[in-house]
Design a protein around this motif. Sequence first.
Motif, PDB file in Angstrom:
ATOM      1  N   ILE A  65       0.866  -1.182   0.000  1.00 39.99           N
ATOM      2  CA  ILE A  65       0.000   0.000   0.000  1.00 39.99           C
ATOM      3  C   ILE A  65       0.898   1.226   0.000  1.00 39.99           C
ATOM      4  N   CYS A  66       0.655   2.133  -0.923  1.00 37.00           N
ATOM      5  CA  CYS A  66       1.436   3.363  -1.051  1.00 37.00           C
ATOM      6  C   CYS A  66       0.666   4.488  -0.375  1.00 37.00           C
ATOM      7  N   GLY A  67       1.394   5.502   0.091  1.00 34.47           N
ATOM      8  CA  GLY A  67       0.739   6.686   0.650  1.00 34.47           C
ATOM      9  C   GLY A  67      -0.250   7.300  -0.329  1.00 34.47           C
ATOM     10  N   SER A  68      -0.027   7.063  -1.628  1.00 36.20           N
ATOM     11  CA  SER A  68      -0.929   7.650  -2.628  1.00 36.20           C
ATOM     12  C   SER A  68      -2.214   6.837  -2.792  1.00 36.20           C
ATOM     13  N   ASP A  69      -2.227   5.589  -2.323  1.00 40.55           N
ATOM     14  CA  ASP A  69      -3.434   4.766  -2.534  1.00 40.55           C
ATOM     15  C   ASP A  69      -4.674   5.328  -1.821  1.00 40.55           C
TER      16      ASP A  69
ATOM     17  N   GLY B  14      -3.147  -0.311  -6.475  1.00 39.17           N
ATOM     18  CA  GLY B  14      -1.875  -1.005  -6.264  1.00 39.17           C
ATOM     19  C   GLY B  14      -0.895  -0.840  -7.406  1.00 39.17           C
ATOM     20  N   HIS B  15       0.291  -0.327  -7.081  1.00 41.45           N
ATOM     21  CA  HIS B  15       1.315  -0.144  -8.121  1.00 41.45           C
ATOM     22  C   HIS B  15       2.705  -0.536  -7.625  1.00 41.45           C
ATOM     23  N   GLU B  16       2.812  -1.012  -6.388  1.00 42.07           N
ATOM     24  CA  GLU B  16       4.123  -1.413  -5.853  1.00 42.07           C
ATOM     25  C   GLU B  16       4.099  -2.931  -5.750  1.00 42.07           C
ATOM     26  N   VAL B  17       4.607  -3.580  -6.773  1.00 43.84           N
ATOM     27  CA  VAL B  17       4.287  -4.983  -6.997  1.00 43.84           C
ATOM     28  C   VAL B  17       5.534  -5.829  -7.206  1.00 43.84           C
TER      29      VAL B  17
ATOM     30  N   LEU C 298      10.311  -1.858  -4.900  1.00 46.66           N
ATOM     31  CA  LEU C 298      11.109  -1.277  -5.989  1.00 46.66           C
ATOM     32  C   LEU C 298      10.642   0.140  -6.370  1.00 46.66           C
ATOM     33  N   GLU C 299       9.327   0.303  -6.514  1.00 49.36           N
ATOM     34  CA  GLU C 299       8.854   1.630  -6.974  1.00 49.36           C
ATOM     35  C   GLU C 299       9.171   2.715  -5.939  1.00 49.36           C
ATOM     36  N   PRO C 300       8.844   2.550  -4.649  1.00 46.01           N
ATOM     37  CA  PRO C 300       9.256   3.598  -3.705  1.00 46.01           C
ATOM     38  C   PRO C 300      10.782   3.771  -3.628  1.00 46.01           C
TER      39      PRO C 300
HETATM   40 ZN   LIG Z   1       3.969   4.364  -4.523  1.00 45.09          ZN
END
Ligand SMILES: [Zn+2]
Length: 361
Positions: A42-46, A63-66, A148-150
Amino acid sequence: MTRVGSLVDPDEDRRGIVEVVDFPRQALGPEDVRIRVAYAAICGSDPHSVEGFFRSDVPFGLGHEVSGVVIEIGDRVVKSGLKPGDRVACNFLKFCGTCRPCLDGRQQFCEFVQNEYRRPGMAEEIVWHESQVYRLPDTVSLLDGCLLEPTSIAVRIADKARLRVGDSVAICGGGPIGQLALQVLKLSGATSLTLIEPIAERRELALRHGAEHVVDPVSENQLDRAQEITGGRGFDLVVDASGARRALPGVLDLAAKGGTVIYAAQYPKDYELPLNLSAYLYFRELTLTGVYIAPYAFPRAVQLMPHLRLSELTEAVFDLEDAAEAFRVHMTGVHPKVVIRCNPIDDSAAAAGASPQTPRS
Ligand SMILES: [Zn+2]
Ligand SMILES: [Zn+2]
């Protein structure tokens, strides 16, 4: 998610709703990769997405941090060399590669981001274009790999910081971006490394990961502490990773003359920062900049992951069926990161081969 609204709205009839819904299986295009998702963080942007920051037609996936394992590739997947069985992590955006910003080395401003590929990662399976998929180093577990994304954002913060070895650095906000930026800037030669953060658990985490000082902005005067730590000069680099309205005006005062301030959070659309140009830009020559997304930082983020200590950031794990509970826990802020396990995938080989830089329990 199935209803747009704040996840912390006290009015239950208006509160945003996250639940598990069925979407049709996606077709595999010739340059696509089908991935069995292991973890999605879970990202802060979710929660901002749940509030309708990006779109408001429900239901839509999150969801984008996978991270996950490749299970099928299209006929023309050759450039990336990806094959079934590869352990991977992903970039949620697919850039067109042809517009002026893309040709100019600034894909973050791509005018034709291919939204049909913006497929939700909190799912059992995703189909993404091969250009979005990165193979994980053997020593990085799938669980840590979903960061990876963060991590790419932390690398981009370091790029924009243009740090000189020995520069003094303060980070405001000890969420995932603040914690990752702390580790990356430490590796870049940051000194007097200070985390300013109201939650005690997050300050302690930062101290275990290389912070030299921590400041509680609620019980302490952060400006006095900054002066004390830097011998009255202020910090050469200040990174805001808090995005917190009450913290923002004070950030500029932490910077030394000639210093750099990076605004690296996602800010409310209506927030305006009062800025005294004479004081901050004329007399003190501060450089102010921001970070949006970080396409060119992914290859280096992959390289860097074995050198970061990620396991304490991925301790709170929930199964996909419990996604609503995962979001509830995320909103408490107790854990720097909450991760959703989308499929149980055996990853013991990676954990066994973990490098000494990434101690695991
Ligand atoms: Zn993110
Ligand atoms: Zn483009």
